[in-house]
Design an enzyme around this catalytic site. Structure first.
Site, PDB file in Angstrom:
ATOM      1  N   ASP A 142       2.473  41.764  -2.597  1.00 43.89           N
ATOM      2  CA  ASP A 142       1.724  40.726  -1.890  1.00 43.89           C
ATOM      3  C   ASP A 142       1.015  41.240  -0.633  1.00 43.89           C
ATOM      4  OD1 ASP A 142       2.283  38.414  -3.516  1.00 43.89           O
ATOM      5  OD2 ASP A 142       4.359  38.640  -2.896  1.00 43.89           O
ATOM      6  N   HIS A 192      11.871  44.003  -0.909  1.00 45.17           N
ATOM      7  CA  HIS A 192      11.968  43.586  -2.302  1.00 45.17           C
ATOM      8  C   HIS A 192      13.408  43.640  -2.747  1.00 45.17           C
ATOM      9  CE1 HIS A 192      11.106  43.063  -6.519  1.00 45.17           C
ATOM     10  NE2 HIS A 192       9.924  42.620  -6.116  1.00 45.17           N
TER      11      HIS A 192
HETATM   12  N1  CMC Z   1      10.940  41.410   7.056  1.00 45.21           N
HETATM   13  C1  CMC Z   1      11.978  41.699   7.851  1.00 45.21           C
HETATM   14  N2  CMC Z   1      13.204  42.005   7.413  1.00 45.21           N
HETATM   15  C2  CMC Z   1      13.377  41.986   6.076  1.00 45.21           C
HETATM   16  C3  CMC Z   1      12.349  41.679   5.170  1.00 45.21           C
HETATM   17  C4  CMC Z   1      11.096  41.390   5.716  1.00 45.21           C
HETATM   18  N3  CMC Z   1      10.079  41.115   4.929  1.00 45.21           N
HETATM   19  N4  CMC Z   1      12.810  41.757   3.914  1.00 45.21           N
HETATM   20  C5  CMC Z   1      14.098  42.077   4.016  1.00 45.21           C
HETATM   21  N5  CMC Z   1      14.433  42.215   5.314  1.00 45.21           N
HETATM   22  C6  CMC Z   1      15.752  42.579   5.830  1.00 45.21           C
HETATM   23  C7  CMC Z   1      16.645  41.359   5.899  1.00 45.21           C
HETATM   24  O1  CMC Z   1      16.516  40.694   7.127  1.00 45.21           O
HETATM   25  C8  CMC Z   1      17.994  41.994   5.697  1.00 45.21           C
HETATM   26  O2  CMC Z   1      18.336  42.649   6.893  1.00 45.21           O
HETATM   27  P1  CMC Z   1      19.835  42.691   7.426  1.00 45.21           P
HETATM   28  O3  CMC Z   1      20.606  43.384   6.328  1.00 45.21           O
HETATM   29  O4  CMC Z   1      19.726  43.453   8.673  1.00 45.21           O
HETATM   30  O5  CMC Z   1      20.234  41.270   7.586  1.00 45.21           O
HETATM   31  C9  CMC Z   1      17.723  43.090   4.669  1.00 45.21           C
HETATM   32  O6  CMC Z   1      16.365  43.469   4.891  1.00 45.21           O
HETATM   33  C10 CMC Z   1      17.918  42.627   3.233  1.00 45.21           C
HETATM   34  O7  CMC Z   1      17.030  41.523   3.010  1.00 45.21           O
HETATM   35  P2  CMC Z   1      17.302  40.260   2.100  1.00 45.21           P
HETATM   36  O8  CMC Z   1      16.478  39.138   2.588  1.00 45.21           O
HETATM   37  O9  CMC Z   1      18.779  40.057   1.977  1.00 45.21           O
HETATM   38  O10 CMC Z   1      16.734  40.781   0.727  1.00 45.21           O
HETATM   39  P3  CMC Z   1      16.561  39.933  -0.570  1.00 45.21           P
HETATM   40  O11 CMC Z   1      16.675  40.868  -1.692  1.00 45.21           O
HETATM   41  O12 CMC Z   1      17.449  38.752  -0.561  1.00 45.21           O
HETATM   42  O13 CMC Z   1      15.063  39.375  -0.439  1.00 45.21           O
HETATM   43  C11 CMC Z   1      12.732  39.347  -0.361  1.00 45.21           C
HETATM   44  C12 CMC Z   1      13.966  40.016  -0.985  1.00 45.21           C
HETATM   45  C13 CMC Z   1      11.503  39.894  -1.063  1.00 45.21           C
HETATM   46  C14 CMC Z   1      12.814  37.848  -0.562  1.00 45.21           C
HETATM   47  C15 CMC Z   1      12.684  39.689   1.127  1.00 45.21           C
HETATM   48  O14 CMC Z   1      12.480  41.066   1.290  1.00 45.21           O
HETATM   49  C16 CMC Z   1      11.630  38.903   1.866  1.00 45.21           C
HETATM   50  O15 CMC Z   1      11.884  37.767   2.281  1.00 45.21           O
HETATM   51  N6  CMC Z   1      10.380  39.468   2.031  1.00 45.21           N
HETATM   52  C17 CMC Z   1       9.304  38.736   2.647  1.00 45.21           C
HETATM   53  C18 CMC Z   1       8.663  37.791   1.646  1.00 45.21           C
HETATM   54  C19 CMC Z   1       7.851  38.530   0.610  1.00 45.21           C
HETATM   55  O16 CMC Z   1       7.083  39.409   0.925  1.00 45.21           O
HETATM   56  N7  CMC Z   1       8.040  38.145  -0.647  1.00 45.21           N
HETATM   57  C20 CMC Z   1       7.334  38.727  -1.773  1.00 45.21           C
HETATM   58  C21 CMC Z   1       8.283  39.456  -2.663  1.00 45.21           C
HETATM   59  S1  CMC Z   1       7.540  40.595  -3.828  1.00 45.21           S
HETATM   60  C22 CMC Z   1       6.519  39.730  -4.863  1.00 45.21           C
HETATM   61  C23 CMC Z   1       6.966  38.445  -5.349  1.00 45.21           C
HETATM   62  O17 CMC Z   1       8.083  38.298  -5.857  1.00 45.21           O
HETATM   63  O18 CMC Z   1       6.180  37.508  -5.270  1.00 45.21           O
END
Ligand code: CMC
Length: 370
Positions: free
Chosen positions: A307, A256
């Protein structure tokens, strides 16, 4: 000018609708844990729109209004009959909600009173649209909303054509409470940006639905169920999770932008997933989810978000997978509209800047010489 990718950490608005401070989510100052245990979705809608919990009379008034507004104009139902069979349910919802505006004589009335009435209609009609579409694509007739039923009861009734069991309606109601608002999430921001141009509330909610559809936002709940099914059974979890992480691929339902030590909504959905699974005599999805959570948290320090366990909750409720994100929209419509009303109250167009990283000093060359 230096851009912040994904606007991380940027405070882009003031709001009194909801807040996330130190991992605690509140709606209008009420802790989500308190609301999840005690409030109905209709009470939460009232709270988000009016800033206070309703009295019994106010709650009855809102329920009556929602009930009376739940029927969708016939032409909108007819439009949905012409949609392709394989259309994405969120694309259907986006288009159907947009078309609601065409049949609302108040669509462009920007008075506060008219906007509140439209918020009621949007909130009441989105569940009707989703249930109607789910039936139309199966060759069944849509079912009219039932008088006196709550949004959760009515949705399940219009979807299945039978009265939901109280435990099912209560579970869906709680899921709706948990998803209702979430500060400046992507879809809410999209809605606020749209209406900050003084565009209408239908345009704002249509933008928000478009943003919610994506798998990084609301689309994640459907993607979690796809993942659970792809894994198939508990013994495949270890290999699946490790190879995903090795390939630096995202595991849906984890991580998140704001919560780094856990999403406060996830524990409620986890409990519901267990209770519903136990009641149905099928804990497979719950048990797999728990095992995945343990592994992902252990290996990567990532916690489940809202989710992750909603996927097994909705599956156990017998809801088709592609309706998970539309259900999120039923709930979040309350937050979107509360934010839109708040934006109108103290509006300024939202127009940030971009850091230019393209080419410079280009000279025009006539097309024959390129
Ligand atoms: N699986 C694997 N690695 C992850 C995940 C994940 N679900 N989420 C974050 N990471 C890693 C990412 O690869 C990165 O690693 P590194 O620093 O080694 O490159 C680090 O954690 C930071 O992640 P980010 O993608 O830069 O984080 P963000 O704040 O830009 O994205 C997020 C937040 C929710 C989009 C992301 O965690 C994600 O894509 N999660 C999976 C999709 C998901 O479950 N979305 C629902 C979000 S909550 C409810 C909603 O809003 O609907």
């Amino acid at each position: 000018m230096t851009a912040t990718k994904g606007l991380e950490g940027i405070v882009a608005a003031t709001t009194s609708v909801s807040s996330i401070v130190d991992g605690v989510l509140t709606y209008r100052g009420y802790d989500i844990d308190d609301l999840a245990e005690n409030a109905t979705f209709e009470e939460v809608i009232y709270l988000l729109w009016y800033g206070k919990l309703p009295s019994q009379a106010e709650l009855t008034g809102l329920r009556t209004e929602l009930n009376a507004s739940a029927a969708v104009p016939d032409p909108v139902i007819d439009i949905m009959r012409h949609f392709p069979e394989r259309a994405h349910s969120m694309s259907v919802l986006r288009t159907a909600v947009s078309s609601l505006a065409l049949y609302d004589p108040e669509a462009d009335d920007m008075s506060k009173e008219a906007n509140l009435r439209k918020a009621v209609r949007l909130q009441a009609q989105i569940p009707t649209l989703i249930a109607a579409y789910a039936r139309i694509r199966e060759g069944k007739s849509p079912i009219s909303p039932k008088e006196g039923a709550s949004i959760a009861e009515n949705f399940l009734y219009m979807l299945n054509g039978t009265e939901p069991k109280p435990v099912e309606a209560k579970a869906l109601d709680k899921a709706l409470v948990l998803h209702a608002d979430h500060e400046l999430n992507a879809s809410t921001f999209a809605g606020r940006v749209t209406v900050a141009t003084l565009s209408d509330i239908y345009s704002g909610v249509t933008s928000a639905i478009g943003a919610l559809k994506g798998p990084l936002h609301g689309g994640a709940n459907e993607a979690v169920m796809n993942m659970l099914e792809e894994i198939g059974s508990a013994e495949n979890i270890d290999t699946y999770v490790r190879s995903k992480l090795d390939r630096r691929e995202k595991l849906m339902g984890f991580g998140h932008r704001v919560y780094k030590s856990g999403d406060p909504r996830a524990k409620h959905l986890q409990r519901m997933s267990y209770e519903l699974g136990k009641l149905n005599g099928n804990l497979k999805w719950y048990e797999m989810s728990v095992k995945i959570e343990g592994l992902v948290t252990g290996l990567k320090g990532l916690k489940p978000n809202v989710d992750f366990y909603s996927a097994s909750v909705y599956t156990t409720l017998g809801i088709p997978r592609d309706l998970f994100t539309p259900i999120f929209a039923i709930s979040r419509c309350s937050g979107w509209t509360a934010h839109i009303l708040e934006q109108y109250e103290n509006n300024r167009i939202i127009r940030p800047r971009a850091e230019y990283v393209g080419q410079s000093d280009q000279k025009y060359i006539p097309v024959d010489f390129r």
